[in-house]
Design an enzyme around this catalytic site. Structure first.
Site, short mmCIF file in Angstrom:
data_model
loop_
_atom_site.label_atom_id
_atom_site.label_comp_id
_atom_site.label_asym_id
_atom_site.label_seq_id
_atom_site.Cartn_x
_atom_site.Cartn_y
_atom_site.Cartn_z
N HIS A 73 0.84 -1.20 0.00
CA HIS A 73 0.00 0.00 0.00
C HIS A 73 0.87 1.25 0.00
O HIS A 73 1.79 1.37 0.80
CB HIS A 73 -0.93 0.02 1.22
CG HIS A 73 -2.17 -0.79 1.00
ND1 HIS A 73 -3.29 -0.68 1.78
CD2 HIS A 73 -2.46 -1.73 0.08
CE1 HIS A 73 -4.22 -1.52 1.34
NE2 HIS A 73 -3.74 -2.17 0.32
N TYR A 202 -9.42 5.77 7.04
CA TYR A 202 -9.57 6.18 8.44
C TYR A 202 -10.62 7.28 8.45
O TYR A 202 -10.39 8.37 7.91
CB TYR A 202 -8.25 6.72 9.00
CG TYR A 202 -7.21 5.65 9.26
CD1 TYR A 202 -6.42 5.13 8.23
CD2 TYR A 202 -7.00 5.16 10.55
CE1 TYR A 202 -5.46 4.16 8.48
CE2 TYR A 202 -6.04 4.18 10.81
CZ TYR A 202 -5.27 3.69 9.76
OH TYR A 202 -4.33 2.73 10.02
N PRO A 294 -4.63 0.86 18.95
CA PRO A 294 -4.39 0.27 17.63
C PRO A 294 -4.33 1.25 16.45
O PRO A 294 -3.76 0.92 15.42
CB PRO A 294 -5.56 -0.70 17.45
CG PRO A 294 -6.62 -0.21 18.37
CD PRO A 294 -5.91 0.43 19.53
N LYS A 298 0.82 0.35 15.10
CA LYS A 298 2.24 0.41 15.47
C LYS A 298 2.70 -0.77 16.33
O LYS A 298 3.90 -1.01 16.47
CB LYS A 298 2.52 1.70 16.24
CG LYS A 298 2.55 2.92 15.39
CD LYS A 298 3.74 2.94 14.45
CE LYS A 298 3.37 3.56 13.14
NZ LYS A 298 4.07 3.09 12.00
N TYR A 386 3.64 6.91 9.95
CA TYR A 386 2.82 5.76 9.59
C TYR A 386 3.66 4.70 8.88
O TYR A 386 3.62 3.51 9.23
CB TYR A 386 1.66 6.21 8.69
CG TYR A 386 0.57 5.15 8.55
CD1 TYR A 386 -0.65 5.30 9.20
CD2 TYR A 386 0.77 4.00 7.78
CE1 TYR A 386 -1.64 4.33 9.10
CE2 TYR A 386 -0.21 3.03 7.68
CZ TYR A 386 -1.42 3.20 8.33
OH TYR A 386 -2.39 2.25 8.22
C1 DHB Z 1 -5.47 -2.60 10.95
C2 DHB Z 1 -5.45 -2.27 12.28
C3 DHB Z 1 -5.12 -0.99 12.65
O1 DHB Z 1 -5.07 -0.66 13.94
C4 DHB Z 1 -4.81 -0.04 11.72
O2 DHB Z 1 -4.51 1.22 12.12
C5 DHB Z 1 -4.84 -0.36 10.40
C6 DHB Z 1 -5.17 -1.65 10.03
C7 DHB Z 1 -5.83 -3.97 10.54
O3 DHB Z 1 -6.14 -4.79 11.41
O4 DHB Z 1 -5.84 -4.24 9.35
#
Ligand code: DHB
Length: 392
Positions: A73, A202, A294, A298, A386
């Site tokens: 990505h 997001y 999450p 990270k 990121y």
């Molecule tokens: C996923 C989980 C995340 O916390 C994130 O920021 C992006 C992707 C995932 O589980 O795919």
């Protein structure tokens, strides 16, 4: 009584990757994992690998399936005020990108390699205690196949997660912990439906945060912000899809495809750091030392960075007899840990709706998101964090 050079508590991604790196450097180790193999291979966690994590999996010989099945990505979409804004990673970071490849798959690959040609890996080995952290020969006490055992080590690595026992080897009087618990959780689902997007979305919305991720061209992974204490049973499939629809809504045509939901779980959100990450001959890695919420994915990448630093330090010790890198381990890792803590906090608090949020707070969030959308400098700050900072 058994002995080894590095006793690794925990066979999650941190412990397994460390074992691989040590094995490749000719350093022996033993991995003790409390759960069974199926549990470790199915534990749902995030699915985003930073460039540096991919690089180390490849160079350690664990990148073959990742290269075949992982999805590259080059950006994400931030969605707010009913509009989408793309953040381009390679263009903003000098070529860094991320991969979609789930933690479950990383663990499967590392376990298969280790069982084929690696160091001993014991499943269902319950560690009770780590003794003698401040001596030359720390000892791990554990139970395996009904028998009490000891493993005497030159060093012990605690990669046994937030609830693990290794952290307690650091005396309370020397330990500082920092913590924040968030007033919301995530409801995460897996669905058998092709993702409705090419890159992750997001979404900030008046109804709360939502995230569209994926696992493969046929499996979508989606998350909804929900109140703490939410019972997934209160969220029948229709309600989940309706809420996702409402939070992802934009002006223009975009449609969220629905499909059978195969897994549903609620995840709490927490920031946590313990300092130092080393006491005597016990070193902590991954969630045993730090937790991030999450948002931004990270956790696994930080764990990988810890063990890369650690493996280099053990290799230096073996080759030159110098403990210089090992002595610097905690400080080296904590600099990166705190950067990721801030980034995860920033992504979380900028995109979620706090139950006590005022209209003023919401305007600040939108202003910040507008800034990222409008300024390459602000976007580059997000993109660098990121896609992941180089490992120092
Ligand atoms: C996923 C989980 C995340 O916390 C994130 O920021 C992006 C992707 C995932 O589980 O795919």
């Amino acid at each position: 009584m058994h002995t080894t050079t590095v006793g690794i508590i925990g066979g999650g991604p941190a412990g397994l990757l460390l074992a691989r790196l040590l094995h490749n450097s000719g350093i022996d180790c033993v991995v003790l994992e409390s759960r069974d193999r199926a549990y470790v291979e199915q534990r749902q966690r995030a699915g985003i690998l930073e460039q540096a994590t991919v690089d180390v999996l490849r160079s350690s010989g664990a990148g073959e399936r990742l290269d075949r099945e992982g999805i590259v990505h080059d950006g994400i979409e931030l969605r707010f005020d009913r509009r989408g804004h793309r953040i381009d990673f390679p263009g903003l970071t000098g070529g860094r990108r991320v991969w979609i490849y789930a933690q479950t798959e990383v663990c499967k690959d590392l376990i298969a390699l280790q069982l084929a040609d690696g160091a001993p890996l014991l499943f269902e080995a319950q560690v009770h205690s780590v003794e003698g952290a401040d001596t030359d020969r720390p000892v791990i006490r554990y139970t395996h196949e009904g028998r009490e055992q000891t493993l005497t080590c030159d060093y012990v690595v605690g990669a046994d997660g937030f609830h693990g026992v290794a952290r307690s080897a650091i005396p309370e009087s020397l330990k500082r912990t920092y913590e924040r618990v968030y007033p919301y959780s995530w409801l995460g689902i897996l669905a058998d439906v092709p993702p409705s997007c090419d890159e992750l979305i997001y979404a900030h919305s008046p109804r709360g945060f939502a995230l569209h991720s994926m696992r493969s061209p046929t499996v979508s992974r989606l998350y909804l912000q929900v109140p703490n204490g939410t019972d997934p049973a209160d969220w029948p499939d229709e309600r989940i899809w309706d809420e996702l629809d409402a939070r992802f809504a934009i002006d223009g045509d975009w449609k969220l495809e629905r499909g059978p939901i195969t897994s549903k779980a609620v995840l709490p959100m927490r920031s946590f750091v313990t300092e130092p990450m080393r006491y005597g001959r016990v070193l902590l890695a991954g969630d045993a030392a730090h937790i991030v919420p999450p948002t931004g994915a990270k956790g696994l990448n930080l764990a990988a960075a810890d063990v890369i630093v650690l493996a280099r330090a053990f290799a230096r010790l073996k080759e030159t007899g110098s403990a210089e890198l090992l002595d610097a381990y905690s400080d080296t890792c904590l600099r990166r840990v705190w950067r990721a803590e801030h980034f995860s906090y920033f992504m979380t608090t900028t995109l979620h709706t706090d139950p006590d949020q005022s209209p003023f707070d919401t305007r600040l969030q939108i202003s910040q998101l507008d800034r990222v959308a409008a300024s390459p400098h602000a976007a580059a700050e997000l993109a660098e964090n990121y896609a992941g900072l180089p490992i120092g």
